[in-house]
Scaffold this active site. Structure first.
Site, PDB file in Angstrom:
ATOM      1  N   ASP A  84      67.469  -1.573 -31.672  1.00  0.00           N
ATOM      2  CA  ASP A  84      66.709  -2.206 -32.768  1.00  0.00           C
ATOM      3  C   ASP A  84      66.037  -3.483 -32.256  1.00  0.00           C
ATOM      4  O   ASP A  84      66.309  -4.571 -32.755  1.00  0.00           O
ATOM      5  CB  ASP A  84      67.640  -2.515 -33.962  1.00  0.00           C
ATOM      6  CG  ASP A  84      68.729  -3.518 -33.624  1.00  0.00           C
ATOM      7  OD1 ASP A  84      69.083  -3.664 -32.427  1.00  0.00           O
ATOM      8  OD2 ASP A  84      69.225  -4.192 -34.560  1.00  0.00           O
TER       9      ASP A  84
ATOM     10  N   ASP B  63      68.161  -6.559 -27.095  1.00  0.00           N
ATOM     11  CA  ASP B  63      67.858  -5.134 -26.889  1.00  0.00           C
ATOM     12  C   ASP B  63      66.737  -4.997 -25.855  1.00  0.00           C
ATOM     13  O   ASP B  63      66.761  -4.078 -25.025  1.00  0.00           O
ATOM     14  CB  ASP B  63      67.353  -4.490 -28.184  1.00  0.00           C
ATOM     15  CG  ASP B  63      68.330  -4.580 -29.320  1.00  0.00           C
ATOM     16  OD1 ASP B  63      69.051  -3.608 -29.581  1.00  0.00           O
ATOM     17  OD2 ASP B  63      68.368  -5.643 -29.974  1.00  0.00           O
TER      18      ASP B  63
ATOM     19  N   GLN C 167      69.800 -19.188 -31.589  1.00  0.00           N
ATOM     20  CA  GLN C 167      71.260 -19.128 -31.434  1.00  0.00           C
ATOM     21  C   GLN C 167      71.854 -20.527 -31.533  1.00  0.00           C
ATOM     22  O   GLN C 167      72.925 -20.726 -32.099  1.00  0.00           O
ATOM     23  CB  GLN C 167      71.623 -18.512 -30.078  1.00  0.00           C
ATOM     24  CG  GLN C 167      71.329 -17.026 -29.980  1.00  0.00           C
ATOM     25  CD  GLN C 167      72.355 -16.155 -30.684  1.00  0.00           C
ATOM     26  OE1 GLN C 167      73.432 -16.614 -31.055  1.00  0.00           O
ATOM     27  NE2 GLN C 167      72.028 -14.896 -30.889  1.00  0.00           N
TER      28      GLN C 167
ATOM     29  N   HIS D 108      74.057 -10.262 -25.759  1.00  0.00           N
ATOM     30  CA  HIS D 108      74.955  -9.153 -26.114  1.00  0.00           C
ATOM     31  C   HIS D 108      74.584  -7.790 -25.501  1.00  0.00           C
ATOM     32  O   HIS D 108      75.373  -7.178 -24.783  1.00  0.00           O
ATOM     33  CB  HIS D 108      74.964  -8.966 -27.633  1.00  0.00           C
ATOM     34  CG  HIS D 108      75.209 -10.195 -28.431  1.00  0.00           C
ATOM     35  ND1 HIS D 108      76.442 -10.777 -28.545  1.00  0.00           N
ATOM     36  CD2 HIS D 108      74.375 -10.955 -29.182  1.00  0.00           C
ATOM     37  CE1 HIS D 108      76.367 -11.838 -29.342  1.00  0.00           C
ATOM     38  NE2 HIS D 108      75.122 -11.970 -29.738  1.00  0.00           N
TER      39      HIS D 108
HETATM   40  C1  BDR Z   1      73.892  -7.708 -32.121  1.00  0.00           C
HETATM   41  O1  BDR Z   1      73.147  -8.030 -33.278  1.00  0.00           O
HETATM   42  C2  BDR Z   1      71.791  -8.075 -32.985  1.00  0.00           C
HETATM   43  O2  BDR Z   1      71.178  -9.143 -33.627  1.00  0.00           O
HETATM   44  C3  BDR Z   1      71.671  -8.128 -31.490  1.00  0.00           C
HETATM   45  O3  BDR Z   1      70.493  -7.465 -31.053  1.00  0.00           O
HETATM   46  C4  BDR Z   1      72.905  -7.448 -31.001  1.00  0.00           C
HETATM   47  O4  BDR Z   1      72.711  -6.052 -30.884  1.00  0.00           O
HETATM   48  C5  BDR Z   1      74.867  -8.824 -31.856  1.00  0.00           C
HETATM   49  O5  BDR Z   1      75.729  -8.959 -32.923  1.00  0.00           O
HETATM   50 CA    CA Z   2      70.532  -5.088 -30.950  1.00  0.00          CA
END
Ligand code: BDR
Ligand code: CA
Length: 317
Positions: A11, A16, A228, A240
């Site tokens: 997404d 990503d 963040q 992540h």
């Molecule tokens: C996940 O949430 C999304 O905002 C990021 O792309 C990641 O996949 C982290 O909690």
């Molecule tokens: Ca994601």
């Protein structure tokens, strides 16, 4: 050695996008397609973003399939606070030539898995709606799934509620379908992805790589790390999603522990929590290999090597 065949279900989303950079250009992997769901942003935005990233990287031949625009049961949630109005705020992309395929992501997953020899790993880095729907639509694909590797969940704290992580909270019912599929699952949750913090020194290090991918990385991280910091107070944004792909490139990167994992579907305060029975209190069989540690230095080396594999010019401009 045969390349590991994978599908990235995502997404995009800043992190990503970095996962796609690694997946689209690693000699060890064959990226069969990118399937996209609503998550960080609406489906229109996430599908467009996947196309933007692949075009930028000069990997337009990798097909993108748009899938589910809403979760299975719950109302849609997005993460515009982190990823912005487009889902990929920050970089300035050239006019878009690449478009998503006509085939729906769920049909692509079903077709590709059924036709496979059971050698495809599905890597999810967004809400698990597409894979959950595919498993419900054609249960025979379960036997064909080599493994599910997901970024999602947490056995400590969440990041949207005290209990739940975004990808699971955005579609807990779909996650439940995937976690009860009986197939091998590697769950890479916030417990480890919060260790790979993209500090300013890391951004400077990647800037020196000076390829089209590293320039995109830097532009992405400037926005991502800023939001963040505003929301969580981190000095570096947790990167992540790429931990999933990096764990395929180096199986020793992530330490896992088998645990029974159940998704909280109660619609209460802990809705969407991944209840991970790390100590075996329940006496139930393990259902997932849950990441408990990650080699942080090695992770950044993998990211840098991935960025270096691209050329110097924006291939897709
Ligand atoms: C996940 O949430 C999304 O905002 C990021 O792309 C990641 O996949 C982290 O909690
Ligand atoms: Ca994601």
């Amino acid at each position: 050695m045969a390349r590991q065949r994978i599908i990235c279900d995502c997404d995009p989303g800043h992190d990503d996008a970095v996962a796609l950079m690694l997946a689209a250009n690693s000699p060890e992997l064959e990226l069969l397609g990118v399937t996209v769901a609503a998550g960080n942003q609406t489906l229109d935005n996430t599908a467009r973003n996947a196309c933007r990233v692949l075009q930028w990287l000069g990997r337009e031949e990798i097909p993108v399939y748009a899938g589910c625009g809403r979760p299975m049961v719950r109302d849609r949630v997005t993460a515009g606070d982190i990823h912005g109005e487009t889902g990929l705020d920050g970089p300035v992309f050239p006019p878009l030539r690449k478009a998503a395929e006509k085939e729906h992501a769920v049909s692509f997953l079903v077709r590709t898995l059924l036709e496979s020899q059971g050698d495809v790993v599905v890597v999810t880095s967004g809400p698990m709606t597409n894979l959950g729907m595919a498993l419900r639509m054609e249960p025979r694909i379960a036997d064909k799934l080599q493994r599910i590797v997901l970024m999602g969940g947490s056995y400590t704290n969440g990041n949207v509620t005290p209990a739940a992580e975004f990808n699971i909270l955005a579609d807990p019912e779909a996650a439940h379908v995937c976690f009860t599929s009986g197939r091998p699952i590697t769950m890479i949750g916030l417990d480890v992805t919060r260790k790979v913090l993209c500090y300013p020194e890391i951004v400077e290090r990647m800037a020196k790589v000076n390829t089209c991918a590293s320039r995109l990385f830097v532009d992405l991280m400037k926005h991502f790390c800023k939001t963040q910091k505003e929301i969580f107070g981190w000095e570096g944004g947790p990167l992540h999603d790429p931990v999933t792909i990096a764990s395929l490139l180096d199986p020793s990167l992530v330490t896992t522990k088998p645990m029974n994992v159940r998704i909280d579907l109660s619609h209460g305060d802990s809705y969407g929590r991944t209840n991970c029975d790390a100590f075996g209190y329940l006496g139930l069989p393990a259902t997932a290999d849950v990441a408990v540690d990650v080699g942080v230095e090695r992770f950044w080396d993998i990211i840098e090597a991935g960025l270096r594999r691209y050329g110097e010019t924006e291939a897709g401009t």
